[in-house]
Scaffold this motif. Structure first.
Motif, PDB file in Angstrom:
ATOM      1  N   GLY A 195    -104.368   3.955 118.357  1.00  0.00           N
ATOM      2  CA  GLY A 195    -104.363   2.690 119.088  1.00  0.00           C
ATOM      3  C   GLY A 195    -105.568   2.575 120.009  1.00  0.00           C
ATOM      4  O   GLY A 195    -106.192   1.511 120.113  1.00  0.00           O
ATOM      5  N   THR A 196    -105.924   3.690 120.679  1.00  0.00           N
ATOM      6  CA  THR A 196    -107.102   3.716 121.555  1.00  0.00           C
ATOM      7  C   THR A 196    -108.366   3.387 120.769  1.00  0.00           C
ATOM      8  O   THR A 196    -109.204   2.588 121.213  1.00  0.00           O
ATOM      9  N   MET A 197    -108.494   3.973 119.594  1.00  0.00           N
ATOM     10  CA  MET A 197    -109.666   3.727 118.758  1.00  0.00           C
ATOM     11  C   MET A 197    -109.749   2.250 118.350  1.00  0.00           C
ATOM     12  O   MET A 197    -110.829   1.637 118.384  1.00  0.00           O
ATOM     13  N   LEU A 198    -108.588   1.648 118.010  1.00  0.00           N
ATOM     14  CA  LEU A 198    -108.565   0.242 117.611  1.00  0.00           C
ATOM     15  C   LEU A 198    -108.980  -0.675 118.765  1.00  0.00           C
ATOM     16  O   LEU A 198    -109.720  -1.639 118.572  1.00  0.00           O
ATOM     17  N   VAL A 199    -108.486  -0.371 119.989  1.00  0.00           N
ATOM     18  CA  VAL A 199    -108.830  -1.189 121.156  1.00  0.00           C
ATOM     19  C   VAL A 199    -110.343  -1.150 121.420  1.00  0.00           C
ATOM     20  O   VAL A 199    -110.985  -2.192 121.611  1.00  0.00           O
ATOM     21  N   PHE A 200    -110.913   0.062 121.430  1.00  0.00           N
ATOM     22  CA  PHE A 200    -112.343   0.170 121.697  1.00  0.00           C
ATOM     23  C   PHE A 200    -113.180  -0.454 120.575  1.00  0.00           C
ATOM     24  O   PHE A 200    -114.242  -1.036 120.832  1.00  0.00           O
ATOM     25  N   LEU A 201    -112.704  -0.343 119.336  1.00  0.00           N
ATOM     26  CA  LEU A 201    -113.382  -1.007 118.225  1.00  0.00           C
ATOM     27  C   LEU A 201    -113.362  -2.521 118.423  1.00  0.00           C
ATOM     28  O   LEU A 201    -114.382  -3.203 118.264  1.00  0.00           O
ATOM     29  N   GLY A 202    -112.177  -3.045 118.792  1.00  0.00           N
ATOM     30  CA  GLY A 202    -112.044  -4.480 119.011  1.00  0.00           C
ATOM     31  C   GLY A 202    -112.911  -4.974 120.157  1.00  0.00           C
ATOM     32  O   GLY A 202    -113.584  -6.007 120.043  1.00  0.00           O
ATOM     33  N   LEU A 203    -112.926  -4.232 121.276  1.00  0.00           N
ATOM     34  CA  LEU A 203    -113.755  -4.617 122.423  1.00  0.00           C
ATOM     35  C   LEU A 203    -115.240  -4.542 122.083  1.00  0.00           C
ATOM     36  O   LEU A 203    -116.038  -5.397 122.489  1.00  0.00           O
ATOM     37  N   GLY A 204    -115.627  -3.508 121.331  1.00  0.00           N
ATOM     38  CA  GLY A 204    -117.029  -3.368 120.922  1.00  0.00           C
ATOM     39  C   GLY A 204    -117.468  -4.491 119.997  1.00  0.00           C
ATOM     40  O   GLY A 204    -118.543  -5.086 120.187  1.00  0.00           O
ATOM     41  N   PHE A 205    -116.634  -4.807 119.007  1.00  0.00           N
ATOM     42  CA  PHE A 205    -116.955  -5.899 118.083  1.00  0.00           C
ATOM     43  C   PHE A 205    -116.997  -7.242 118.809  1.00  0.00           C
ATOM     44  O   PHE A 205    -117.826  -8.097 118.503  1.00  0.00           O
ATOM     45  N   ASP A 206    -116.090  -7.404 119.792  1.00  0.00           N
ATOM     46  CA  ASP A 206    -116.059  -8.665 120.539  1.00  0.00           C
ATOM     47  C   ASP A 206    -117.335  -8.850 121.358  1.00  0.00           C
ATOM     48  O   ASP A 206    -117.890  -9.945 121.440  1.00  0.00           O
ATOM     49  N   ALA A 207    -117.801  -7.757 121.976  1.00  0.00           N
ATOM     50  CA  ALA A 207    -119.039  -7.832 122.762  1.00  0.00           C
ATOM     51  C   ALA A 207    -120.245  -8.150 121.879  1.00  0.00           C
ATOM     52  O   ALA A 207    -121.168  -8.863 122.291  1.00  0.00           O
ATOM     53  N   LYS A 208    -120.215  -7.642 120.647  1.00  0.00           N
ATOM     54  CA  LYS A 208    -121.373  -7.787 119.765  1.00  0.00           C
ATOM     55  C   LYS A 208    -121.324  -9.057 118.913  1.00  0.00           C
ATOM     56  O   LYS A 208    -122.310  -9.778 118.773  1.00  0.00           O
ATOM     57  N   PHE A 209    -120.130  -9.359 118.337  1.00  0.00           N
ATOM     58  CA  PHE A 209    -120.055 -10.431 117.345  1.00  0.00           C
ATOM     59  C   PHE A 209    -119.095 -11.564 117.706  1.00  0.00           C
ATOM     60  O   PHE A 209    -119.070 -12.580 117.011  1.00  0.00           O
ATOM     61  N   GLY A 210    -118.310 -11.389 118.767  1.00  0.00           N
ATOM     62  CA  GLY A 210    -117.222 -12.342 119.011  1.00  0.00           C
ATOM     63  C   GLY A 210    -117.577 -13.564 119.836  1.00  0.00           C
ATOM     64  O   GLY A 210    -116.714 -14.356 120.181  1.00  0.00           O
TER      65      GLY A 210
END
Length: 330
Positions: A307-322
């Protein structure tokens, strides 16, 4: 000259949206971290000694006091920082926003009488989804495809991280969908409607964070004031504080941290929108628990690490592509 340059530099730093976001996120995180500690201290503590021990059971009065503090704090901010700047937002919008906010809170808390806590946590961690769906369907907002993926990753990660299976019950619940789940859906729908109303306010009337905070809390104070007076809860609360005056200090701190935290929440709504705000408030709980795990050496399960990995992936993708593409003007 040097003072003018310093003021200009400070304004330039604040104009940087990344700086604003970091300030808002840290403000929400720090204030509500302490807010959560105070809330647990007030509501779960024992008051009195021996056979005279009793619990605090005045949840509506506590929220009522919280709204009064927040409204006063917002009014002070308006007087000192906005002066006579007019607020053109319609009163009915503030009333709708307040009712949906309070309704979501009441529905969520009432759902716990019919469903277990893990189910409620899982449901509330999906808060960004109705905010996004109702924003698209009612306000015709458009989000890039990457934004949908980011929200899905973050919500899934938080749900996995917070979920704790109820090991104490050997037999699983027989019902699949009952009254508790309906209340949870009502709560999520009202969360979405709150987001829609706030989005409409910032787009149509350019409502400031402080005016939004002031008026929503004033409406909430009126509704809750009627509730605690009509039920007589306010008099029971005053009697409780007479018996246990030490609680007053924690309640005052609780009101102050709530008011400061709400300031950062409404700043996030005004600068970045309700969807980003719902993501921030959802991940706040995740980072609070993760911080306690790191600080106190608690062991995390495989599901929590995933779950931690998914959250950081989501936050990282949001900062870059969202980010929504900016419209070009001719």
């Amino acid at each position: 000259m040097a003072a003018a340059r310093g003021a200009g530099r400070s304004a330039w730093i604040w104009d940087n949206m990344r700086v604003r976001f970091i300030v808002c996120f840290l403000g929400v995180f720090v204030c509500y971290f302490y807010y959560g500690i105070l809330q647990e201290t007030i509501t779960r503590g024992d008051y009195g000694q021996g056979d005279q021990k009793e619990k605090f059971r005045f949840a509506r009065t506590l929220v009522f006091i919280q709204c009064i503090f927040s409204a006063l704090f917002a009014k002070i901010l308006i007087i000192f920082f906005e002066g006579s700047k007019p607020d053109l937002t319609k009163s009915w919008l503030y009333g709708l926003c307040s009712l949906s906010y309070l309704g979501a809170m009441v529905s969520s808390n009432s759902a716990l009488q019919y469903i277990n806590y893990p189910t409620q946590v899982l449901g509330k961690s999906c808060k960004p989804i109705p905010v996004m769906i109702l924003g698209v369907t009612i306000l015709r907002k458009k989000y890039p495809l990457a934004k949908y993926l980011c929200v899905l990753l973050i919500v899934s990660g938080v749900a996995l991280f917070l979920y704790k299976p109820n090991k104490s019950s050997a037999v699983a619940d027989d019902h699949v969908f009952g009254f508790g789940e309906i209340l949870l859906l009502v709560s999520l729908t009202l969360d979405g409607l709150t987001g829609v109303a706030q989005d409409h306010m910032r787009a149509r009337f350019q409502t400031s964070a402080n005016h939004m905070m002031l008026n929503i809390n004033l409406w909430s104070t009126l509704v809750l004031g009627f509730a605690v007076l009509s039920t007589g809860e306010i008099w029971e609360f005053l009697s409780f504080t007479e018996r246990h005056p030490s609680i007053i200090y924690n309640i005052v701190l609780f009101g102050l941290t709530s008011a400061l935290g709400q300031t950062f929440i409404f700043m996030t709504v005004v600068y970045f929108g309700p969807l980003t705000c719902s993501i921030v408030t959802t991940t706040r709980k995740f980072f609070t628990i993760l911080g306690s795990v790191i600080l106190f050496g608690n062991v995390m399960s495989t599901m929590q690490w995933f779950g931690t990995m998914l959250v950081f992936l989501g936050l990282g993708f949001d900062a870059k592509f969202g980010k929504t593409p900016k419209k070009t003007t001719n």
